[in-house]
Design a protein around this motif. Structure first.
Motif, PDB file in Angstrom:
ATOM      1  N   SER A 151      28.605  25.643  -6.825  1.00  0.00           N
ATOM      2  CA  SER A 151      27.625  26.132  -7.796  1.00  0.00           C
ATOM      3  C   SER A 151      26.210  25.851  -7.298  1.00  0.00           C
ATOM      4  N   ALA A 152      25.243  26.582  -7.842  1.00  0.00           N
ATOM      5  CA  ALA A 152      23.844  26.360  -7.481  1.00  0.00           C
ATOM      6  C   ALA A 152      23.411  24.942  -7.850  1.00  0.00           C
ATOM      7  N   GLU A 153      23.932  24.438  -8.968  1.00  0.00           N
ATOM      8  CA  GLU A 153      23.594  23.084  -9.410  1.00  0.00           C
ATOM      9  C   GLU A 153      24.133  22.047  -8.429  1.00  0.00           C
ATOM     10  N   ASP A 154      25.374  22.235  -7.955  1.00  0.00           N
ATOM     11  CA  ASP A 154      25.950  21.302  -6.990  1.00  0.00           C
ATOM     12  C   ASP A 154      25.185  21.344  -5.664  1.00  0.00           C
ATOM     13  N   ARG A 155      24.772  22.539  -5.272  1.00  0.00           N
ATOM     14  CA  ARG A 155      24.015  22.679  -4.019  1.00  0.00           C
ATOM     15  C   ARG A 155      22.643  22.007  -4.129  1.00  0.00           C
ATOM     16  N   GLU A 156      22.042  22.110  -5.289  1.00  0.00           N
ATOM     17  CA  GLU A 156      20.721  21.535  -5.495  1.00  0.00           C
ATOM     18  C   GLU A 156      20.742  20.007  -5.399  1.00  0.00           C
ATOM     19  N   ARG A 157      21.921  19.428  -5.654  1.00  0.00           N
ATOM     20  CA  ARG A 157      22.045  17.971  -5.650  1.00  0.00           C
ATOM     21  C   ARG A 157      21.646  17.362  -4.304  1.00  0.00           C
ATOM     22  N   PHE A 158      21.890  18.063  -3.232  1.00  0.00           N
ATOM     23  CA  PHE A 158      21.572  17.514  -1.912  1.00  0.00           C
ATOM     24  C   PHE A 158      20.664  18.446  -1.106  1.00  0.00           C
TER      25      PHE A 158
END
Length: 252
Positions: A151-158
């Protein structure tokens, strides 16, 4: 009355963008002496050009023995990190006009790594620390038949720590690394962070244990030198703090 030819010469001279700049470079050649020496070079250069352009002028026109690393010359490869006026920077991104060209511009090799010649250091300890944190995606099971979705949110995490170009500017600005080259250093921790917090990866615990070592993440003293030195604007100190928190909570 001035002749048209003289008018043109005077006009061209007045319009010239070039200024005289002194580059004060810390030279070291183990084949000549065990001691490093400072050497001055004066060049004519447009102040809108970069420090790397000045180094090229010196090497090509004044002293072909000057030794430094560079590759892409556009701030992507990270090859030309060096200390410019006492601060770690990329020579290819540092404009002459931004570092007070009215005074000598001091240039020396980055600290904490063995100088091999002039501005070139032995990067092997730096890259060994990078390799030790397993900077690659680790998964189990059979090879997937489609891409691993995220997800975009998971990608944004790192997202922030994917920007690292391994220039070593952060690690070689760290006082702990200067005093003890066994410390993993900020760059290795940043690259571990990039995979620890990747939802597709399955080796987060293993990387955390590697960084829990006596030479790992707990050696950081939060001086923010690394964040200040990063030419990519990565929040290095924040990433290190997040790895520390993950070690305590085991949540990532």
């Amino acid at each position: 009355m001035a002749t048209p030819v003289l008018d043109k010469v005077e006009k061209d001279s007045a319009a010239s963008p070039y200024i005289t700049v002194t580059f004060r470079i810390r030279r070291f050649n183990p084949e000549v002496s065990d001691a490093a020496v400072w050497e001055d070079f004066q060049i004519e250069i447009d102040p809108k050009e970069r420090v790397l352009d000045g180094l090229h002028k010196i090497k090509w026109d004044l002293d072909g023995t000057l030794t430094f690393r560079r590759s892409c010359a556009h701030g992507i490869c990270g090859s030309d990190a060096m200390r410019i006026n006492g601060k770690n920077r990329l020579a290819c991104k540092t404009l002459i006009k931004d570092i007070n060209p009215e005074k000598p511009i001091t240039i020396e090799a980055i600290k904490g790594l063995t100088v091999m010649k002039d501005l070139v250091v032995d990067m092997e300890p730096f890259f060994q620390a990078y390799r030790d944190v397993m900077p690659f995606l680790v998964t189990k099971g059979n090879e997937p038949t489609r891409e691993r979705l995220q997800s975009a949110e998971d990608r944004e995490r790192f997202d922030d720590t994917t920007k690292c170009i391994l220039c070593a500017a952060c690690t070689s600005s760290c006082p702990v690394f200067w005093n003890d080259g066994q410390y993993f250093g900020p760059a290795a921790i940043v690259n571990a962070h990039r995979f620890i917090f990747d939802s597709r990866d399955e080796a987060g615990e293993q990387r955390l244990e590697i960084l829990n070592d006596k030479d790992g993440v707990w050696r950081c003293r939060t001086t923010f030198n690394c964040t200040d030195a990063c030419p990519r604007g990565i929040e290095v100190t924040k990433a290190i703090a997040e790895v520390k928190k993950a070690l305590i909570t085991r949540r990532f």
